[in-house]
Scaffold this active site. Structure first.
Site, PDB file in Angstrom:
ATOM      1  N   HIS A 277      14.981  36.657  55.913  1.00  0.00           N
ATOM      2  CA  HIS A 277      13.765  36.903  55.143  1.00  0.00           C
ATOM      3  C   HIS A 277      12.531  36.651  56.007  1.00  0.00           C
ATOM      4  CE1 HIS A 277      16.164  35.928  51.271  1.00  0.00           C
ATOM      5  NE2 HIS A 277      15.785  37.176  51.168  1.00  0.00           N
TER       6      HIS A 277
ATOM      7  N   LEU B 244      26.436  33.837  50.164  1.00  0.00           N
ATOM      8  CA  LEU B 244      26.245  34.787  51.269  1.00  0.00           C
ATOM      9  C   LEU B 244      25.805  34.064  52.526  1.00  0.00           C
ATOM     10  CD1 LEU B 244      24.164  37.543  49.405  1.00  0.00           C
ATOM     11  CD2 LEU B 244      26.616  37.618  49.971  1.00  0.00           C
TER      12      LEU B 244
ATOM     13  N   ARG C 242      23.409  39.243  44.018  1.00  0.00           N
ATOM     14  CA  ARG C 242      22.362  38.361  43.515  1.00  0.00           C
ATOM     15  C   ARG C 242      21.527  39.004  42.399  1.00  0.00           C
ATOM     16  NH1 ARG C 242      19.176  34.858  47.558  1.00  0.00           N
ATOM     17  NH2 ARG C 242      18.965  33.825  45.545  1.00  0.00           N
TER      18      ARG C 242
ATOM     19  N   GLU D  93      13.915  31.079  44.702  1.00  0.00           N
ATOM     20  CA  GLU D  93      12.715  31.760  45.184  1.00  0.00           C
ATOM     21  C   GLU D  93      12.888  33.279  45.228  1.00  0.00           C
ATOM     22  OE1 GLU D  93       9.814  31.040  48.746  1.00  0.00           O
ATOM     23  OE2 GLU D  93      11.713  31.784  49.518  1.00  0.00           O
TER      24      GLU D  93
ATOM     25  N   CYS E  17      13.269  28.529  49.784  1.00  0.00           N
ATOM     26  CA  CYS E  17      14.230  29.212  48.903  1.00  0.00           C
ATOM     27  C   CYS E  17      14.554  28.430  47.647  1.00  0.00           C
ATOM     28  CB  CYS E  17      15.560  29.422  49.628  1.00  0.00           C
ATOM     29  SG  CYS E  17      15.417  29.745  51.360  1.00  0.00           S
TER      30      CYS E  17
ATOM     31  N   ARG F 230      16.733  43.146  52.834  1.00  0.00           N
ATOM     32  CA  ARG F 230      16.743  42.910  51.383  1.00  0.00           C
ATOM     33  C   ARG F 230      15.539  43.516  50.657  1.00  0.00           C
ATOM     34  NH1 ARG F 230      19.755  38.190  50.356  1.00  0.00           N
ATOM     35  NH2 ARG F 230      21.502  38.147  51.815  1.00  0.00           N
TER      36      ARG F 230
HETATM   37  C1  CIR Z   1      21.295  34.811  50.696  1.00  0.00           C
HETATM   38  O1  CIR Z   1      21.816  35.297  51.695  1.00  0.00           O
HETATM   39  O2  CIR Z   1      20.712  35.489  49.856  1.00  0.00           O
HETATM   40  C2  CIR Z   1      21.395  33.319  50.496  1.00  0.00           C
HETATM   41  N1  CIR Z   1      22.612  32.837  51.047  1.00  0.00           N
HETATM   42  C3  CIR Z   1      20.221  32.610  51.134  1.00  0.00           C
HETATM   43  C4  CIR Z   1      18.902  32.920  50.501  1.00  0.00           C
HETATM   44  C5  CIR Z   1      17.779  32.205  51.120  1.00  0.00           C
HETATM   45  N2  CIR Z   1      16.566  32.458  50.429  1.00  0.00           N
HETATM   46  C6  CIR Z   1      15.370  32.509  50.982  1.00  0.00           C
HETATM   47  O3  CIR Z   1      15.227  32.460  52.192  1.00  0.00           O
HETATM   48  N3  CIR Z   1      14.330  32.709  50.178  1.00  0.00           N
END
Ligand code: CIR
Length: 255
Positions: A163, A19, A86, A66, A250, A132
């Site tokens: 986030h 994503l 996810r 994470e 993350c 989210r």
């Molecule tokens: C997402 O959009 O969920 C992933 N591509 C990136 C997640 C990053 N995670 C975080 O900041 N804890």
């Protein structure tokens, strides 16, 4: 910020499907693997035990572990990601946490929370509502946190920021590295705040892990600011993860 353990997951070739809010190029698996090795080596250099889980081709964002759980001294809480693609990552993480943690709870829903929206400081747990993480999810998490003796405060992730922790990180019990746009919301009153220099906002997602601060490389003014503030900084190549809106926090669960 003192941790005995971390859990990470190797990136899979499917990262190209990960994503992203904006397409700024395709992430490169070899680059990401090399950066992941450097990240794990830095965590291990502090004396912590680091579990590296196998890549999961079915979940292109699974290396961002994470988001699947919150680990506290009392146990782990399995999250309920707001991103539908996810959701299945949580069940993949659960057995590892059940083996390592004393108590494992879970967010059952209907709300959603992702770990990237949670900042644990020396005195409280801040949870940022975002695209989210919703109010129901925060409320369910607050109940579990309260049972374990933690104070939880709901805050807000700025519009357009993935986030809460995309824009901030804990440097020590009461010092936070934050972008100006996040601090402007007033959520860090009572903390010492170090501002990420203008134009280097992507450096805000760092982690304090034992004696080290891990941050993305390519942000010299932030590195200098942290160095001058007395932190031991390790810079990790984040070029490929950044294409998927990922950063230092993350990539691991820390406890
Ligand atoms: C997402 O959009 O969920 C992933 N591509 C990136 C997640 C990053 N995670 C975080 O900041 N804890």
């Amino acid at each position: 910020f003192e941790f005995a353990r971390a859990v990470t997951r190797r990136p899979a070739a499917s990262i190209v499907e990960g994503l992203r809010a904006k397409d700024i190029g395709t992430p490169d698996l070899q680059g990401m693997l090399a950066a992941h090795d450097a990240y794990v080596a830095a965590l291990r250099s502090t004396g912590a035990e680091v579990t590296v889980l196998d890549a999961l081709a079915a979940y292109p964002d699974a290396q961002f572990v994470e988001d699947t759980a919150l680990c506290l001294p009392q146990g782990a809480i399995l999250m309920r990601p707001g991103a539908p693609s996810r959701a299945g990552e949580v069940a993949e993480m659960a057995p590892t946490l059940r083996a390592l943690c004393e108590d494992v709870r879970e967010i059952r829903g209907p709300g959603h929370v992702e770990g990237g929206d949670i900042l644990v400081t020396g005195k409280e747990i801040l949870v940022g509502r975002s695209d989210r993480t919703d109010a129901e999810g925060v409320a369910e998490l607050a109940k579990i946190a309260a049972e374990w003796g933690h104070t939880l405060r709901e805050v807000f992730t700025p519009e357009g920021v993935l986030h809460f922790k995309t824009d901030c990180s804990l440097m020590d019990g009461d010092t936070i590295l934050s972008t100006k746009r996040l601090e402007a919301s007033g959520c860090f009153e009572g903390y010492r705040v170090l501002h990420v220099p203008e134009g280097e906002e992507a450096a805000a997602n760092a982690i304090r892990f034992n004696n080290l601060v891990l941050m993305a490389d390519g942000f010299p003014r932030t590195a200098e600011l942290l160095d001058k503030a007395g932190y031991e900084v390790v810079q990790i190549n984040n070029r490929d993860c950044a294409k998927l809106d990922g950063g230092m926090s993350c990539l691991s669960l820390r406890f």
